[in-house]
Design a protein around this motif. Structure first.
Motif, short mmCIF file in Angstrom:
data_model
loop_
_atom_site.label_atom_id
_atom_site.label_comp_id
_atom_site.label_asym_id
_atom_site.label_seq_id
_atom_site.Cartn_x
_atom_site.Cartn_y
_atom_site.Cartn_z
N HIS A 64 20.96 36.72 53.96
CA HIS A 64 21.51 38.52 54.26
C HIS A 64 21.71 38.91 52.28
O HIS A 64 22.57 39.91 52.47
CB HIS A 64 22.42 38.57 54.49
CG HIS A 64 21.87 38.23 56.41
ND1 HIS A 64 21.13 38.85 57.38
CD2 HIS A 64 22.81 37.22 57.01
CE1 HIS A 64 21.17 38.08 58.38
NE2 HIS A 64 21.60 37.69 58.46
N GLY A 65 21.98 37.26 52.04
CA GLY A 65 21.66 38.40 50.37
C GLY A 65 22.96 36.96 49.28
O GLY A 65 22.90 35.93 50.64
N GLU A 66 23.93 37.49 48.78
CA GLU A 66 24.34 37.29 47.79
C GLU A 66 25.72 36.36 49.10
O GLU A 66 26.23 37.06 49.92
CB GLU A 66 25.32 37.69 46.72
CG GLU A 66 26.54 36.79 45.91
CD GLU A 66 25.59 35.87 45.16
OE1 GLU A 66 26.35 34.49 44.83
OE2 GLU A 66 24.36 35.83 44.81
N LEU A 82 15.00 36.28 46.87
CA LEU A 82 15.57 36.76 47.70
C LEU A 82 15.82 36.06 49.17
O LEU A 82 17.33 36.62 49.15
CB LEU A 82 14.68 38.20 48.45
CG LEU A 82 14.56 39.04 47.50
CD1 LEU A 82 13.42 39.84 47.90
CD2 LEU A 82 15.99 39.74 47.04
N GLY A 132 19.46 34.31 48.52
CA GLY A 132 20.74 35.38 48.09
C GLY A 132 20.34 35.52 46.17
O GLY A 132 21.42 36.55 45.84
N TYR A 133 19.35 35.88 45.85
CA TYR A 133 19.22 35.80 44.30
C TYR A 133 18.77 38.07 44.13
O TYR A 133 17.74 38.32 45.09
CB TYR A 133 18.54 35.15 43.32
CG TYR A 133 18.71 33.51 43.17
CD1 TYR A 133 19.62 34.01 41.71
CD2 TYR A 133 18.47 32.94 44.40
CE1 TYR A 133 20.67 32.58 41.93
CE2 TYR A 133 18.95 31.80 44.00
CZ TYR A 133 19.76 31.41 42.97
OH TYR A 133 20.07 29.90 42.73
N SER A 134 19.30 38.64 43.67
CA SER A 134 19.20 39.84 43.42
C SER A 134 18.15 40.16 42.65
O SER A 134 16.97 41.25 42.87
CB SER A 134 20.68 40.84 42.83
OG SER A 134 20.76 40.10 41.78
N GLU A 135 18.19 39.34 41.65
CA GLU A 135 16.50 39.33 40.63
C GLU A 135 15.94 37.87 40.86
O GLU A 135 16.30 36.75 40.46
CB GLU A 135 17.12 39.74 39.23
CG GLU A 135 17.83 40.93 39.16
CD GLU A 135 16.90 41.75 39.27
OE1 GLU A 135 15.07 42.17 38.98
OE2 GLU A 135 17.14 43.47 39.67
#
Length: 344
Positions: A252-254, A310, A313-316
């Protein structure tokens, strides 16, 4: 997928499932007080649904039920009389899942909340999805009654949750009985006896089948409660619990360290101190978890590296690429190519 190995001498089960078994026995005409006395349990031990009772005491209960019910297969009848409600958080968690696959994953993750009388596994192959149960003490006569009750209950619980629930086969570790009618009534599929394990065999397509009672907001709350309950159980170290929670958060992200600590009923400072006592740290576990998941995704599938970034949890993607090279000395593409050569 397996669970942490448990000491069978200290195995326990939830008070809620013990209550459910007793309620089923009462519906079949047995006296509750006599059963409690026979297996050495007190009503006070069962008043809190999140409390635990020794698995040995519940084994005694199953033994009493097997001897007192004059039925060809008392386990099957008991399973049909078990109600999902008394299973507390796990029963509701399964029912509110989005798909059958999600429900099975929750069952695997939180099975210890119900009891430590065996191990539930998921196996897939040869066009089958096998939900396998390996009980403790398979040699005891009462185990047959207990496992048949669980299998009958699983079928009873799953059937109304899906538009087209069906079994390809049901496997049983014991010899074929003289009377097959009770089995045919419960499972309505081909039966195999003297099998290597007890298992419900499903079509793989059912993994993605949506559940009728799916409820994402409720699911989120129930998972938080389930994680808190799981964290209280012994025999699984804090590191193992943190790694499991990180794996769930990464999708679900970071990850959020504060939320993870709250789920474990710890402050962030206490979490860091206890991890240090076990020779680790939050950041080390996060990096290790990301690396293990990244290598698994690259080995086992064809997901693009950007999508894996993704999932971790990495935004880039570029941040993931740098981290992966730091971990392995390879780019994700080089790692996948090298694994392909090794596997070929």
């Amino acid at each position: 997928m397996t669970t942490t190995a448990l000491d069978p001498h200290h195995a326990s089960v939830s008070a809620s499932i013990t209550q459910a078994v007793l309620h089923a026995a009462q519906r079949l005409g047995l006296e509750r007080d006599a059963l409690l006395h026979a297996c050495g349990l007190q009503e006070a031990q069962l008043s809190d649904p999140d409390a635990r009772v020794p698995f040995a005491a519940q084994e005694q209960l199953w033994q009493q039920l097997a001897s007192r019910l004059a039925l060809p297969e008392p386990g099957l009848v008991l399973g049909q009389n078990l109600a999902p409600g008394p299973f507390s958080v796990l029963g509701y968690l399964l029912q509110s899942s989005a798909t059958l696959g999600d429900a099975i994953a929750a069952g695997l993750r939180y099975q210890r909340l119900v009891g430590e009388g065996g191990e539930l596994l998921l196996e897939e192959g040869d066009g089958e999805l096998r939900l396998v149960y390996r009980p403790l003490h398979p040699e005891l006569p009462a185990t047959r009654t207990r496992v048949l009750a669980l299998m009958a209950f699983w079928v009873q619980m799953m059937t109304p949750l899906l538009e087209d629930f069906r079994l390809l086969r049901a496997d049983f570790g014991h010899a074929e009985p003289a009377a097959l009618e009770p089995y045919a009534e419960v499972f309505a599929c081909p039966l195999r006896f003297n099998a290597a394990a007890y298992a419900l065999v499903l079509p793989p397509a059912l993994r993605t089948a949506p559940l009728i009672q799916a409820n994402p907001p409720l699911q989120h709350l129930l998972r938080q409660h389930a994680e808190a309950l799981l964290a209280r159980l012994p025999s699984e170290g804090l590191i193992a619990r943190v790694v499991t929670l990180l794996g769930a958060q990464l999708a679900h992200g970071e990850p959020d360290r504060a939320e993870l600590a709250r789920t474990l009923n710890l402050s962030e400072r206490t979490l860091q101190r206890r991890l240090a006592e076990e020779g680790s740290s939050y950041q080390q576990l996060l990096n290790d978890t990301r690396q293990q998941l990244a290598e698994r995704y690259l080995r086992d599938g064809q997901l693009p590296a950007a999508e894996i970034a993704l999932l971790l949890g990495y935004s880039e993607p570029s941040v993931f690429f740098r981290a992966f090279r730091h971990w392995t000395g390879l780019t994700p593409g080089e790692y996948r190519a090298r694994h392909g050569q090794a596997g070929g």
